[in-house]
Design a protein around this motif. Sequence first.
Motif, PDB file in Angstrom:
ATOM      1  N   ARG A   1      14.250 151.807  12.433  1.00 21.94           N
ATOM      2  CA  ARG A   1      13.316 150.757  12.865  1.00 21.94           C
ATOM      3  C   ARG A   1      12.331 151.333  13.875  1.00 21.94           C
TER       4      ARG A   1
ATOM      5  N   GLU B   1      26.122 146.853  11.806  1.00 22.73           N
ATOM      6  CA  GLU B   1      26.072 146.770  13.267  1.00 22.73           C
ATOM      7  C   GLU B   1      27.401 147.168  13.884  1.00 22.73           C
TER       8      GLU B   1
ATOM      9  N   VAL C   1      20.860 144.823   8.681  1.00 25.15           N
ATOM     10  CA  VAL C   1      21.035 143.730   9.639  1.00 25.15           C
ATOM     11  C   VAL C   1      22.377 143.016   9.460  1.00 25.15           C
TER      12      VAL C   1
END
Length: 171
Positions: free
Chosen positions: A21, A88, A83
């Motif tokens: 990102r 994560e 995501v």
Amino acid sequence: MTTIAAFILGGVLGIFAALSRGWVDHLLSRAIGILMAIPQLIFALVLLAIFGASIPNLIMIITVLDATRVFRLSRAVAMNVVVLEYVEAAQLRGERQWWILCHEVLPNILPTLVAEFGLRFCFVFPISALSFLGVGIQPPTADWGSMVRENATLITYGDITPYFRPPPSQF
């Protein structure tokens, strides 16, 4: 060969951009956007004029140009995966980017990439188009574009012999 190399290059860069990102993603996306803004055949003609019309140069140029579309697809699909909670969780566990790419993201986007690979494999026409224009694969190496170019004058003058294939040999 160009399709495989384009999927390796575009896929890895697209997934890496989705994982990182931030500014890396923006930089890669803008560079790919600039390459996609230029018509593919014209850009290939310019690069072949600069680097020469050899088969390795042709493979590298078509690979880079096809990798732009693969980058966009793999980045878009990977953005939906990175995501999710398990990615994560892997980041919070301290896993490295390469491990996350290979074990978490890639297995989940592989079906989409395989389907796109099948489509891209069938549409590697820039090589034939460049050969038709005389800057692709050079004779005596056989190529679809150069064969059409050799018979284009006959088709133009109404000669029907290019439409017929020779009869099979009798044994």
